[in-house]
Write a protein that holds these residues in place. Structure first.
Motif, short mmCIF file in Angstrom:
data_model
loop_
_atom_site.label_atom_id
_atom_site.label_comp_id
_atom_site.label_asym_id
_atom_site.label_seq_id
_atom_site.Cartn_x
_atom_site.Cartn_y
_atom_site.Cartn_z
N LEU A 73 0.82 -1.21 0.00
CA LEU A 73 0.00 0.00 0.00
C LEU A 73 0.85 1.27 0.00
N CYS A 74 2.06 1.14 0.56
CA CYS A 74 2.99 2.28 0.47
C CYS A 74 3.17 2.65 -1.00
N GLY A 75 3.30 1.64 -1.83
CA GLY A 75 3.46 1.88 -3.26
C GLY A 75 2.23 2.52 -3.87
N VAL A 76 1.04 2.07 -3.43
CA VAL A 76 -0.20 2.65 -3.96
C VAL A 76 -0.29 4.14 -3.61
N VAL A 77 0.12 4.46 -2.36
CA VAL A 77 0.12 5.88 -1.95
C VAL A 77 1.04 6.68 -2.86
N LEU A 78 2.19 6.11 -3.14
CA LEU A 78 3.14 6.82 -4.01
C LEU A 78 2.59 6.97 -5.43
N VAL A 79 1.89 5.94 -5.89
CA VAL A 79 1.28 6.04 -7.23
C VAL A 79 0.24 7.14 -7.23
N PHE A 80 -0.55 7.17 -6.16
CA PHE A 80 -1.63 8.17 -6.10
C PHE A 80 -1.07 9.58 -6.15
N VAL A 81 -0.10 9.84 -5.28
CA VAL A 81 0.47 11.20 -5.25
C VAL A 81 1.30 11.44 -6.51
N GLY A 82 2.12 10.46 -6.83
CA GLY A 82 3.06 10.65 -7.94
C GLY A 82 2.38 10.78 -9.28
N THR A 83 1.40 9.96 -9.54
CA THR A 83 0.80 9.97 -10.87
C THR A 83 -0.42 10.87 -10.94
N ILE A 84 -1.38 10.65 -10.07
CA ILE A 84 -2.65 11.37 -10.20
C ILE A 84 -2.48 12.85 -9.89
N ILE A 85 -1.88 13.15 -8.75
CA ILE A 85 -1.75 14.56 -8.37
C ILE A 85 -0.83 15.31 -9.33
N THR A 86 0.27 14.66 -9.71
CA THR A 86 1.20 15.33 -10.63
C THR A 86 0.55 15.60 -11.98
N SER A 87 -0.18 14.62 -12.48
CA SER A 87 -0.79 14.82 -13.80
C SER A 87 -1.77 15.99 -13.74
N LEU A 88 -2.44 16.17 -12.61
CA LEU A 88 -3.37 17.29 -12.47
C LEU A 88 -2.61 18.61 -12.41
N GLY A 89 -1.51 18.59 -11.67
CA GLY A 89 -0.75 19.82 -11.48
C GLY A 89 -0.27 20.41 -12.79
N VAL A 90 0.22 19.59 -13.66
CA VAL A 90 0.78 20.10 -14.91
C VAL A 90 -0.34 20.47 -15.90
N VAL A 91 -1.37 19.63 -15.96
CA VAL A 91 -2.43 19.92 -16.92
C VAL A 91 -3.20 21.18 -16.49
N ARG A 92 -3.27 21.43 -15.20
CA ARG A 92 -3.91 22.66 -14.71
C ARG A 92 -3.14 23.87 -15.23
N GLU A 93 -1.83 23.72 -15.22
CA GLU A 93 -0.98 24.81 -15.71
C GLU A 93 -1.25 25.04 -17.20
N ARG A 94 -1.45 23.95 -17.91
CA ARG A 94 -1.73 24.09 -19.35
C ARG A 94 -3.07 24.75 -19.56
N GLN A 95 -4.07 24.30 -18.78
CA GLN A 95 -5.43 24.82 -18.98
C GLN A 95 -5.53 26.30 -18.65
N SER A 96 -4.81 26.73 -17.62
CA SER A 96 -4.90 28.13 -17.22
C SER A 96 -4.05 29.03 -18.11
N GLY A 97 -3.27 28.44 -19.00
CA GLY A 97 -2.49 29.24 -19.94
C GLY A 97 -1.15 29.68 -19.37
N THR A 98 -0.85 29.26 -18.14
CA THR A 98 0.41 29.70 -17.56
C THR A 98 1.60 28.93 -18.11
N LEU A 99 1.34 27.78 -18.72
CA LEU A 99 2.45 27.03 -19.31
C LEU A 99 3.05 27.82 -20.48
N GLU A 100 2.17 28.56 -21.19
CA GLU A 100 2.64 29.40 -22.29
C GLU A 100 3.53 30.52 -21.75
N GLN A 101 3.16 31.01 -20.57
CA GLN A 101 3.98 32.04 -19.93
C GLN A 101 5.34 31.46 -19.56
#
Lengths: 300, 375
Positions: B166-194
């Motif tokens: 389950l330690c691994g599952v926690v790492l997958v959750f934070v590592g994959t799901i949260i990270t993927s949201l963090g970067v795509v949010r940046e793209r959606q808000s247009g700040t990645l272009e900045q």
């Protein structure tokens, strides 16, 4: 010459006598759609250059090329190195979940500014823009005008040589527009080349030079007066929409109808007026449509 | 209401990825789960040491499958075989004074060591040994009842094997799901272009983007470990540095997957869908729930492309069996390999957004739609 070229600091490019920053014969295509076709823009230092045009005219595409976000298919882009350029995208580029001060802090660090200089300059800009009381508010909680002012400040915080602003005043109230223009004019007065896109032709008239775009092509370029003076034919204002062919060359403005006469002086009905930039740009677009065989009346 | 239905259908039709997932996912899940969802242990690997190893090897019935015999070795070798994950059961045979194993009578009894960290195999081995004890005759593998010892998880507690995984599952959750949201949010808000026009290197942006998530995930891991040890009494017998290195590599892969997902997603909804798509097979096929050996071979191969499979091996090996890094080189190498592939792919995609001027056509940027020429 294709692609972009990052230039050296300075006012003009020695080899061609061109302003250091700008675009020459730039073409951009998205699949089969031509977004820009042989567009040339000069952005001299110390001047504000406006790019005007309707929705989809190609303004943002040109500005994105100038800012270095988009590579043109052909043509030349002259811009300073990233450290010496500033860009305000249409989406403002501000982090809504950071405070005003945090947004500026991030931008200052990104451009390698010293903390002392960044703090000093941010305080000055925020003060002049009336944003000091909002320094600790989240950017996402600011009004549209305040957010745009913050975005413009962020774009010019590092005092770049070229600032590219994509519709900085769209959706902004008149008071905030005034504040934004103070910031823009000050940057130009300090020697920066400012290129901004706008749909407001009254704003464009305040700029040193104007490039009018339509469907990705340059309609007119020069000062507002030059563009107005170069308008072919003549213009008259009448109370009602004219009938017949003239209807296709007419548009509504300020409660009356403007009628463009392509081939000479106004007819006997009178009402001749001197065209301004808005009239000249509208006529240029109308003339292009007529040449393309798609005449249609419009309102403005 | 009709207008809403029509609108929803139009939107769903245009979001082809969602549509494909709605149709393909249930079928895929059914097939994969159908083959994967099995606690049946078909084979139990056995290592035998001691002078009569050869004799016993020929007598052990299925599901035991003898993988190694070492007549010259003793109990310590057998323990090492279990510790290093080379066998699930080890038998130490004592010398037989007679010529026939079946009538062998000697002071010592055979010892059977069972790896309790392989929960289902251990339970199956105990059940088979109990059945063998009830038999008699010349084909009985053990002439006298062996001494059976369950190592590493003597109580055969499920939590002992689940917490490391389950330690691994926690790492997958934070590592994959949260990270993927963090970067795509940046793209959606247009700040990645900045970010693209700022004087930042793509590598710096990439690392700057994932380091905070990395630290959050590390804290999460420490909390989960502490709670698991304190609340469930899960042992931590191995070297924390080896575990830390494994977690580091694993996090490297999951963060890379997160960034990769964000770079191919147009919005946060798509990013979540894709992240779940990577999370589900990892939970179901990595050996976290179902033993790898129980998963049908036709589906099992997927497990070897999943980073959680290797992290499971490392975390269980280190925490429960105190497995040294020398015995865990395979999962470490595979994790490093997966990490290199994923992070290279993610960095290349990321670079496409941050340095588009260097190429004629960068990846699509939904946050800044191209302006079509006006007719």
């Amino acid at each position: 010459m294709e692609g972009g070229a990052e230039g050296r600091p300075g006012g003009e490019r020695a080899d061609a006598g061109l302003p250091a920053w700008g675009a020459t014969k730039v073409c951009v295509r998205y699949g089969r759609t031509v977004a820009l076709s042989d567009v040339t823009l000069a952005a001299p230092a110390g001047q504000v250059t406006a790019v005007v045009g309707g929705d989809g005219a190609g303004k943002s595409t040109l500005l994105r090329c100038l800012a270095g976000v988009l590579a043109p298919d052909s043509g030349e882009i002259r811009r300073p190195a990233k450290e010496r350029a500033g860009y305000l995208p249409a989406s403002s580029g501000i982090y809504p979940d950071l405070t005003v001060a945090e947004n500026l802090d991030f931008r200052a660090q990104g451009y390698g500014m010293s903390r002392r200089l960044a703090t000093q300059r941010a305080a000055e800009y925020l003060d002049r823009a009336g944003l000091t009381p909002a320094a600790d508010r989240l950017a996402g909680q600011l009004s549209g005008g305040m957010r745009q002012k913050l975005a413009v400040i962020a774009a010019m915080l590092h005092q770049p040589e070229l600032i590219v602003l994509d519709e900085p005043t769209t959706g902004v109230d008149p008071v905030s527009r005034s504040g934004l223009w103070w910031l823009i004019a000050r940057a130009a007065a300090q020697g920066c080349a400012v290129v901004l896109a706008t749909t407001y032709l009254d704003e464009a008239e305040r700029c040193a030079s104007v490039l009018a775009l339509d469907a990705g092509q340059a309609l007119a370029a020069g000062t507002a007066e030059e563009i107005a003076a170069a308008m072919p034919g003549s213009l008259r204002a009448v109370d009602g929409r004219p009938a017949g062919d003239a209807a296709e060359r007419s548009w509504r403005r300020a409660g009356r109808w403007r009628v463009w006469e392509p081939d000479g002086p106004p007819d006997q009905d009178g009402g001749a007026i001197r065209p301004d930039l808005a009239d000249a740009v509208t006529v240029a677009a109308l003339a292009r449509e007529m040449r393309a065989g798609r005449p249609e009346g419009s309102e403005s | 209401m009709w207008a809403m239905i029509v609108k929803e259908f139009r939107q769903v039709r245009r979001d082809r990825r969602t549509l494909a997932m709605m149709i393909v996912m249930p079928v895929l899940l059914l097939v994969v789960l159908g083959y994967a969802a099995s606690f049946d242990v078909k084979t139990i690997s056995v290592a035998i040491s001691g002078p009569e190893a050869g004799l016993l090897a020929g007598r052990l019935p299925a599901p035991f499958r003898v993988t190694t015999t070492a007549p010259g070795q003793g109990a310590s070798w057998a323990r090492a075989e279990l510790r290093d994950g080379k066998a699930e059961v080890a038998v130490v045979t004592p010398p037989c004074p007679t010529t026939s194993w079946s009538v062998c009578s000697y002071p010592g009894r055979p010892r059977v060591l069972i790896d309790g960290s392989q929960l289902f195999s251990a339970k199956a081995a105990l059940a088979v040994l109990a059945r063998l004890g009830q038999r008699s005759g010349s084909q009985v593998p053990f002439p006298v009842p062996p001494r059976v010892t369950v190592l590493y998880n003597p109580g055969l507690k499920t939590s002992a094997i689940m917490i490391p995984g389950l330690c691994g599952v926690v790492l997958v959750f934070v590592g994959t799901i949260i990270t993927s949201l963090g970067v795509v949010r940046e793209r959606q808000s247009g700040t990645l272009e900045q970010l693209a026009v700022m004087p930042l290197k793509p590598r710096d942006v990439f690392l700057g983007k994932i380091v905070p998530y990395f630290l959050v995930a590390a804290v999460d891991l420490a909390i989960v470990l502490a709670v698991g040890i304190a609340l469930f009494g899960v042992p931590f017998r191995g070297n924390p540095a080896v575990f830390g290195l494994g977690a580091l590599l694993f996090l490297f892969v999951t963060l890379g997957i997160g960034v990769l997902i964000s770079s191919v997603s147009q919005n946060q909804g798509q990013a979540i869908q894709l992240a779940v798509m990577t999370l589900l097979p990892q939970v179901l096929l990595s050996g976290l729930i179902f033993p790898l050996t129980s998963i049908a071979a036709g589906v099992r191969w997927i497990a070897y492309f999943l980073p959680l499979t290797y992290f499971n091996q490392i975390s269980r090996g280190v925490m429960l069996r105190a497995e040294p890094i020398t015995a865990l080189w395979q999962p470490f190498v595979f994790l490093a390999l997966l990490g290199a592939i994923v992070v290279t792919g993610a960095t290349l995609r990321f670079r496409g957004y941050l340095a588009p001027a260097a190429r004629q056509r960068g990846p699509r940027r939904p946050s800044a739609e191209p302006e079509p020429a006006q007719a």
